[in-house]
Design an enzyme around this catalytic site. Structure first.
Site, short mmCIF file in Angstrom:
data_model
loop_
_atom_site.label_atom_id
_atom_site.label_comp_id
_atom_site.label_asym_id
_atom_site.label_seq_id
_atom_site.Cartn_x
_atom_site.Cartn_y
_atom_site.Cartn_z
N VAL A 60 94.76 -63.91 9.10
CA VAL A 60 95.88 -63.01 9.39
C VAL A 60 95.45 -61.62 9.83
O VAL A 60 96.26 -60.87 10.38
CB VAL A 60 96.80 -62.92 8.15
CG1 VAL A 60 96.18 -62.04 7.06
CG2 VAL A 60 98.19 -62.42 8.53
N TYR A 61 94.20 -61.24 9.63
CA TYR A 61 93.78 -59.89 9.97
C TYR A 61 93.86 -59.68 11.49
O TYR A 61 93.17 -60.33 12.27
CB TYR A 61 92.36 -59.61 9.51
CG TYR A 61 92.16 -59.55 8.01
CD1 TYR A 61 93.24 -59.42 7.13
CD2 TYR A 61 90.89 -59.63 7.45
CE1 TYR A 61 93.06 -59.36 5.76
CE2 TYR A 61 90.69 -59.57 6.09
CZ TYR A 61 91.78 -59.45 5.24
OH TYR A 61 91.58 -59.39 3.89
#
Length: 326
Positions: A60-61
């Site tokens: 998700v980064y």
């Protein structure tokens, strides 16, 4: 650099882990302060020069661009067999059904997506980023077991949950003969110590490696409270974590500053030295957006605090509300 076994495994990891949430394309994430790919590469290269072999990122980064940047840099600068590479799964990666969570469908899709972005056949540590209240833990643990048996991950870990949840996951794995979690990536630093009540004793008893995130409380332990940075001004997650306890935390921050002055070192080294003294901490996950951040973190390994100094850092602490688990 010092090295330590990763929990109850035979894998050697550096006592400092480089957290890669600060790397990525800002257009695809929630943080405007992240480094682009050109800025990321010298930071990763310097980490390797300092002996850091442990890197932690997440799908998700920055919408997956952190994984892509990290993967390309490590391919250029390091031998894969020497690196311990960790990533995570849970948060939403696309809109619509099955875009998030820890179902078998999500896990089997996201591990392949992460491996593609990272440019590798396997990750060393595959972690669940949070507890999934909508999926039976049995489904999650069996899917993770299958990921390991398929050779796509060497080990599995967990992050930021209640101790009863972690114990349940360990029990389910043991009951069915599935792969067991070997690490806990929890929220832990001098101004947030709630996991000392149950999670850390559980990890010690179960020989789980503890790799805390936010070891510097988003930088709050490294500067005066009135000193502002681009991140402190724009990072809403950090404000949610620590904004409500600023006044209570000030006494601890002041004590960090006092000891830093006594030792003639930056405050970051005192905050990390305290954490490195805590059992069963394996390797704090230090986010670095400057090379100096890495160099200060590595230097913290040389700071040996006395028992009375450790106590002076801990004494002002007051209970905090739980943040990070949900």
């Amino acid at each position: 650099m010092q090295y330590i076994k990763l929990g109850n495994t035979g894998v050697d990891v550096s006592r400092i882990c480089l957290g890669c949430m600060g790397f990525g394309d800002a257009a695809f994430g929630h943080h405007s302060w992240v480094l682009n790919e050109e800025q990321t590469r010298p930071v990763i290269k310097r980490a390797l020069e300092l002996g850091i072999n442990f890197f932690d990122t997440a799908n998700v980064y920055a919408g997956g661009t952190s994984e892509a940047f990290v993967g390309r840099a490590l391919k250029d600068f390091a031998r894969r067999e020497e690196i311990v590479l960790a990533t995570k799964v849970h948060f939403r990666m696309h809109e619509g059904p099955n875009g998030a969570g820890l179902s078998r469908k999500a896990i089997t899709s996201e591990i392949d997506n992460s491996l593609k972005r990272l440019g590798t056949d396997y990750v060393d540590l595959y972690q669940i980023h949070r507890w999934d209240y909508d999926t039976p833990i049995e489904e999650t643990m069996e899917a993770l077991h299958d990921v390991v048996k398929a050779g796509k991950a060497r080990y599995i870990g967990a992050s930021a949950m209640f101790a009863w949840q972690f114990q349940k996951a360990l029990h389910v794995a043991e009951k069915h003969g599935w792969t067991r979690f070997v690490t806990m990536q929890n929220h832990y630093n001098l101004i947030y110590r709630e996991d000392e009540r149950e999670m850390l004793p559980l990890c010690k008893a179960e020989k789980i490696g503890v790799i805390p995130y936010s070891p510097l409380a988003g930088g709050r332990l490294t500067r005066d409270p009135q000193e502002k940075t681009h991140r402190s001004e724009t990072d809403e997650v950090q404000k949610q974590k620590y904004g409500a306890t600023e006044e209570a935390d000030r006494a601890i921050i002041d004590q960090v500053a006092s000891l830093a002055g006594k030792y003639g070192v930056p405050r970051v080294q005192i905050a990390l030295a305290w954490l490195l003294h805590k059992d069963p901490v394996t390797a704090p996950i230090v986010g670095a957006t400057k090379i100096s951040h890495l160099e200060d973190a590595a230097a913290a390994l040389s700071v040996q605090l006395k028992p009375e100094e450790l106590a002076s850092l801990e004494e002002p602490y007051v209970p905090h509300r739980i943040v990070g688990h949900q």
